[in-house]
Enzyme design. Structure first.
Site, PDB file in Angstrom:
ATOM      1  N   ARG A 127       0.910  -1.406   0.056  1.00 50.80           N
ATOM      2  CA  ARG A 127       0.270  -0.111   0.187  1.00 50.80           C
ATOM      3  C   ARG A 127       0.696   1.206   0.209  1.00 50.80           C
ATOM      4  O   ARG A 127       1.836   1.327   0.031  1.00 50.80           O
ATOM      5  CB  ARG A 127      -0.882  -0.023   0.464  1.00 50.80           C
ATOM      6  CG  ARG A 127      -0.444   0.235   2.195  1.00 50.80           C
ATOM      7  CD  ARG A 127      -1.154  -0.151   3.597  1.00 50.80           C
ATOM      8  NE  ARG A 127      -0.856   0.231   4.420  1.00 50.80           N
ATOM      9  CZ  ARG A 127      -1.645   0.088   6.174  1.00 50.80           C
ATOM     10  NH1 ARG A 127      -2.891  -0.526   6.115  1.00 50.80           N
ATOM     11  NH2 ARG A 127      -1.063  -0.237   7.184  1.00 50.80           N
ATOM     12  N   ARG A 160       5.404   6.007   1.257  1.00 51.97           N
ATOM     13  CA  ARG A 160       5.410   4.734   1.627  1.00 51.97           C
ATOM     14  C   ARG A 160       5.563   4.872   2.648  1.00 51.97           C
ATOM     15  O   ARG A 160       6.452   5.757   3.016  1.00 51.97           O
ATOM     16  CB  ARG A 160       5.309   3.630   0.802  1.00 51.97           C
ATOM     17  CG  ARG A 160       4.923   3.022  -0.500  1.00 51.97           C
ATOM     18  CD  ARG A 160       5.731   1.868  -1.251  1.00 51.97           C
ATOM     19  NE  ARG A 160       5.638   1.733  -2.410  1.00 51.97           N
ATOM     20  CZ  ARG A 160       5.193   0.924  -2.839  1.00 51.97           C
ATOM     21  NH1 ARG A 160       4.031   0.118  -1.689  1.00 51.97           N
ATOM     22  NH2 ARG A 160       4.725   0.646  -4.058  1.00 51.97           N
ATOM     23  N   ARG A 172       3.254  -5.175  14.113  1.00 51.19           N
ATOM     24  CA  ARG A 172       2.518  -5.100  14.255  1.00 51.19           C
ATOM     25  C   ARG A 172       0.906  -5.118  14.975  1.00 51.19           C
ATOM     26  O   ARG A 172       0.667  -4.653  16.028  1.00 51.19           O
ATOM     27  CB  ARG A 172       2.075  -3.675  13.159  1.00 51.19           C
ATOM     28  CG  ARG A 172       3.260  -2.795  13.020  1.00 51.19           C
ATOM     29  CD  ARG A 172       2.819  -2.542  12.032  1.00 51.19           C
ATOM     30  NE  ARG A 172       2.458  -1.558  11.088  1.00 51.19           N
ATOM     31  CZ  ARG A 172       1.651  -1.280  10.246  1.00 51.19           C
ATOM     32  NH1 ARG A 172       2.591  -1.157   8.975  1.00 51.19           N
ATOM     33  NH2 ARG A 172       0.347  -0.096   9.875  1.00 51.19           N
TER      34      ARG A 172
END
Length: 216
Positions: A127, A160, A172
């Site tokens: 992403r 990014r 995470r």
């Protein structure tokens, strides 16, 4: 319509939040953005936050909650809002409930986007966002209509996040399951939770969320 989107990193919360913003005309409130805005505007709570950050310390839950409270008093939140990145813990969730109650407000719905851990690394590492307006894209799942040009603002500059890579996904996820996933049970017990299958394609997830919001 006052909403919270829950889900692990890479679940698609940002993409779906932006679609809700566009369809329902309510703002997406990012704690990071709110914090920077409060500091820049030199509000009372912004000054407190700046003093903490200048000292190299983490901003407390109490200060963040005050910033959220200040932000949702603004006119563009009169029809509702989406909380992005807050609450992250049970303590913050309790604080949010108390803050809203003091304003005679209540959450309309908390939407959980469920995604298998195995696919999150691909989602997160692919992403990127428009450096100008923040619109979100993905290398394979959500490309701009014209390659290299933002659909929303026409910018050709993208970026990014440094932590959007496979090496950091596990860390995470561990933080998410330890600190944030308990909110799923918390809001289920309050009758506020609705879940959608984030493994479906983007349009299907949007349609599922639309059906939930239609009953709000």
């Amino acid at each position: 319509m006052r909403l919270i989107l829950l889900g692990p990193p890479g679940a698609g919360k940002g993409t779906q939040a932006q679609r809700i913003v566009e369809k329902h005309g309510i703002p997406q409130l990012s704690t990071g953005d709110m914090l920077r805005a409060a500091v820049a505007a030199e509000t009372e709570v912004g000054k407190r936050a700046k003093a903490v950050m200048d000292a190299g310390k983490l901003v407390s839950d109490e200060i963040v909650n005050a910033i959220v409270s200040e932000r949702i008093d603004q006119p563009d939140c009169a029809k509702g809002f989406i909380l992005d990145g807050y609450p992250r813990t049970l303590v913050q969730a309790d604080a949010t409930e108390a803050m809203l109650k003091a304003k005679s407000l209540d959450l309309s719905k908390v939407i959980e986007i469920r995604v298998d851990d195995a696919v999150l690394a691909d989602r997160v590492s692919g992403r990127y966002t428009c450096a100008n307006c923040g619109a979100g894209y993905h290398d394979t799942n959500l490309k701009p209509k014209v390659e290299g040009v933002c659909d929303r603002c026409g910018s050709t500059h993208f970026k990014r996040r440094p932590d959007d890579n496979r090496d950091t996904v596990v860390t995470r996820l561990q933080a998410y399951y330890k600190e944030t996933s308990p909110l799923i049970g918390y809001y289920h017990a309050k009758g506020k939770l609705a879940s959608v299958d984030g493994m479906a394609d983007i349009e299907q997830v949007t349609a599922d969320i639309d059906r939930i919001l239609a009953s709000v």
